[in-house]
Scaffold this motif. Structure first.
Motif, PDB file in Angstrom:
ATOM      1  N   ALA A 307      50.566  38.654  25.903  1.00  0.00           N
ATOM      2  CA  ALA A 307      50.214  38.635  27.338  1.00  0.00           C
ATOM      3  C   ALA A 307      50.109  40.057  27.879  1.00  0.00           C
ATOM      4  O   ALA A 307      49.210  40.372  28.658  1.00  0.00           O
ATOM      5  N   ALA A 308      51.027  40.936  27.435  1.00  0.00           N
ATOM      6  CA  ALA A 308      51.008  42.330  27.909  1.00  0.00           C
ATOM      7  C   ALA A 308      49.706  43.020  27.500  1.00  0.00           C
ATOM      8  O   ALA A 308      49.159  43.824  28.258  1.00  0.00           O
ATOM      9  N   LYS A 309      49.199  42.686  26.307  1.00  0.00           N
ATOM     10  CA  LYS A 309      47.927  43.275  25.850  1.00  0.00           C
ATOM     11  C   LYS A 309      46.771  42.817  26.739  1.00  0.00           C
ATOM     12  O   LYS A 309      45.880  43.595  27.076  1.00  0.00           O
ATOM     13  N   ASN A 310      46.803  41.532  27.104  1.00  0.00           N
ATOM     14  CA  ASN A 310      45.760  41.017  28.016  1.00  0.00           C
ATOM     15  C   ASN A 310      45.828  41.699  29.378  1.00  0.00           C
ATOM     16  O   ASN A 310      44.810  41.998  29.989  1.00  0.00           O
ATOM     17  N   ILE A 311      47.045  41.939  29.825  1.00  0.00           N
ATOM     18  CA  ILE A 311      47.241  42.585  31.137  1.00  0.00           C
ATOM     19  C   ILE A 311      46.707  44.015  31.099  1.00  0.00           C
ATOM     20  O   ILE A 311      46.055  44.475  32.034  1.00  0.00           O
ATOM     21  N   ARG A 312      46.950  44.698  29.968  1.00  0.00           N
ATOM     22  CA  ARG A 312      46.457  46.078  29.820  1.00  0.00           C
ATOM     23  C   ARG A 312      44.921  46.085  29.879  1.00  0.00           C
ATOM     24  O   ARG A 312      44.326  46.902  30.597  1.00  0.00           O
ATOM     25  N   ALA A 313      44.314  45.126  29.169  1.00  0.00           N
ATOM     26  CA  ALA A 313      42.844  45.059  29.170  1.00  0.00           C
ATOM     27  C   ALA A 313      42.329  44.767  30.576  1.00  0.00           C
ATOM     28  O   ALA A 313      41.329  45.333  31.031  1.00  0.00           O
ATOM     29  N   ARG A 314      43.044  43.898  31.280  1.00  0.00           N
ATOM     30  CA  ARG A 314      42.642  43.545  32.648  1.00  0.00           C
ATOM     31  C   ARG A 314      42.742  44.766  33.562  1.00  0.00           C
ATOM     32  O   ARG A 314      41.903  44.988  34.417  1.00  0.00           O
ATOM     33  N   GLY A 315      43.793  45.568  33.343  1.00  0.00           N
ATOM     34  CA  GLY A 315      43.981  46.806  34.115  1.00  0.00           C
ATOM     35  C   GLY A 315      42.828  47.775  33.883  1.00  0.00           C
ATOM     36  O   GLY A 315      42.342  48.415  34.814  1.00  0.00           O
ATOM     37  N   HIS A 316      42.376  47.852  32.631  1.00  0.00           N
ATOM     38  CA  HIS A 316      41.220  48.724  32.318  1.00  0.00           C
ATOM     39  C   HIS A 316      39.982  48.266  33.067  1.00  0.00           C
ATOM     40  O   HIS A 316      39.209  49.069  33.564  1.00  0.00           O
ATOM     41  N   ARG A 317      39.800  46.936  33.125  1.00  0.00           N
ATOM     42  CA  ARG A 317      38.616  46.403  33.815  1.00  0.00           C
ATOM     43  C   ARG A 317      38.670  46.756  35.296  1.00  0.00           C
ATOM     44  O   ARG A 317      37.667  47.100  35.906  1.00  0.00           O
ATOM     45  N   VAL A 318      39.896  46.681  35.874  1.00  0.00           N
ATOM     46  CA  VAL A 318      40.055  47.016  37.293  1.00  0.00           C
ATOM     47  C   VAL A 318      39.685  48.477  37.525  1.00  0.00           C
ATOM     48  O   VAL A 318      38.964  48.811  38.462  1.00  0.00           O
ATOM     49  N   LEU A 319      40.184  49.353  36.626  1.00  0.00           N
ATOM     50  CA  LEU A 319      39.884  50.792  36.757  1.00  0.00           C
ATOM     51  C   LEU A 319      38.382  51.041  36.647  1.00  0.00           C
ATOM     52  O   LEU A 319      37.801  51.804  37.402  1.00  0.00           O
ATOM     53  N   ALA A 320      37.743  50.349  35.679  1.00  0.00           N
ATOM     54  CA  ALA A 320      36.315  50.554  35.436  1.00  0.00           C
ATOM     55  C   ALA A 320      35.484  50.099  36.630  1.00  0.00           C
ATOM     56  O   ALA A 320      34.482  50.717  36.987  1.00  0.00           O
ATOM     57  N   CYS A 321      35.940  49.008  37.276  1.00  0.00           N
ATOM     58  CA  CYS A 321      35.191  48.477  38.427  1.00  0.00           C
ATOM     59  C   CYS A 321      35.539  49.231  39.705  1.00  0.00           C
ATOM     60  O   CYS A 321      34.920  49.025  40.743  1.00  0.00           O
TER      61      CYS A 321
END
Ligand SMILES: [Zn+2]
Length: 356
Positions: A307-321
């Protein structure tokens, strides 16, 4: 960067001062409850509630009256601040964007006494000047720096405290680290990081559970509102206070900010059911609370780390957007929040933060 910081100290009181403090807190509670009752009646009659300016007008009338003349003994600013706080509580309670806020409730005696000075407070080494109460000593456990903005005086577990809010100018900081991490907050693990590290819960409640149960049993054997009942009640309040002090949750958010880190909160929806390798989403991916086993690609891992890995990926998407992921979709997993921290460098390091 201008930041606001609060320092809390225990006041050095004596019976005469305590009486004045209780009286001030009592007047604030009375004013809150009086306007609250008027609003309860208005709400029942489907009328508009009393807003701050009308409430302040009522306060001036009560102060002039014979019946409620005791209000003149209290300093006016904490009374007005109480009305402002009540007004704010109604505004938040009716705000559809804040679904977790509820309408204000009646303030009860013996629960908690507190009042706030929006201005007029002065500090002099180990003393604080509280308008109408004079200079009061306090146990200075740390140095204070910054400009005093306001002060809240409160009674907790048998002692009076003052919480002084100051404004400080901090230089903009950039954290030297260049990595990032995703954090999942759970029940079995306090926090699981995307790099596989897990932290055990700091279960303050469990630690004091037996002590608390014993104290509550003793309370039930005492006559309600008797002197011994109050003494026992104070012991229980002190235990609850101890437990509350062990939980540190909220502060981490802004403390990270001071150190030049960046914290990104992401909605935790489906992060526990999504495979961090292939992206397959299914409740069947979680055969047990602790194990993640992907039904599509066979990836197996500790459920919280996945789950933490998914959260990290989601955080990257937020930064990118360049924005935040909105959390208005339904949550279909454990009711916990998750966040990710990233410093404002090109890539990242982080820390994991719990959510209430
Ligand atoms: Zn998979």
């Amino acid at each position: 960067m201008l930041i606001r910081k609060a320092y809390k100290f225990r006041l050095k009181t004596n019976p005469a001062l305590e009486q004045k403090l209780f009286r001030q807190a009592g007047c604030c509670r009375w004013v809150w409850n009086q306007v609250w009752w008027m609003n309860q009646r208005r709400l029942a009659d489907k009328q508009r509630i009393i807003r701050y300016h009308e409430a302040a007008f009522w306060l001036s009338l009560w102060k002039q009256s014979e019946e409620y003349g005791f209000l003149r003994e209290a300093h006016s600013q904490p009374l007005q601040q109480t009305l402002k706080d009540l007004d704010r509580a109604y505004r938040d309670g009716f705000d559809k964007n804040q679904p977790l806020k509820r309408l204000p409730r009646k303030k009860r005696k013996f629960r908690q006494a507190a009042f706030r000075y929006p201005q007029g407070v002065k500090l002099d080494n180990r003393r604080i000047y509280l308008p109408k109460l004079g200079w009061v000593g306090f146990f200075k456990s740390r140095d204070i720096s910054g400009t005093v903005k306001n002060a809240t005086v409160s009674y907790q577990a048998g002692h009076w405290y003052v919480s002084v809010q100051v404004e400080q100018a901090l230089p903009e900081r950039v954290h030297p680290s260049t990595t990032d991490v995703g954090v999942d907050l759970g029940v079995a693990n306090f926090a699981a990081l995307s790099n596989g590290i897990t932290y055990d819960p700091i279960n303050a409640y469990r630690k004091y559970q037996d002590q608390l149960a014993r104290a509550q049993r003793a309370l039930s054997r005492k006559v309600k509102c008797s002197a011994n009942w109050r003494k026992q009640k104070r012991k229980i309040q002190q235990l609850h206070h101890k437990i509350a002090c062990c939980r540190f949750v909220r502060q981490l958010d802004y403390k990270l900010d001071w150190r030049g880190w960046m914290l990104i909160k992401v909605p935790p929806h489906y992060t526990s059911q999504t495979c961090s390798v292939c992206g397959h989403v299914s409740p069947a991916n979680r055969p047990t609370q602790a194990v993640f086993h992907c039904q599509a690609c066979g990836h197996t891992e500790h459920a919280d780390t996945n789950a933490a890995k998914n959260i990290r990926a989601r955080g990257h998407r937020v930064l990118a957007c360049g924005g935040r992921v909105q959390s208005d979709c339904p949550v279909k997993q454990e009711p916990v929040g998750s966040r990710e921290a990233v410093p404002p460098t090109t890539s990242t390091e982080g820390a994991g933060i719990p959510v209430l």
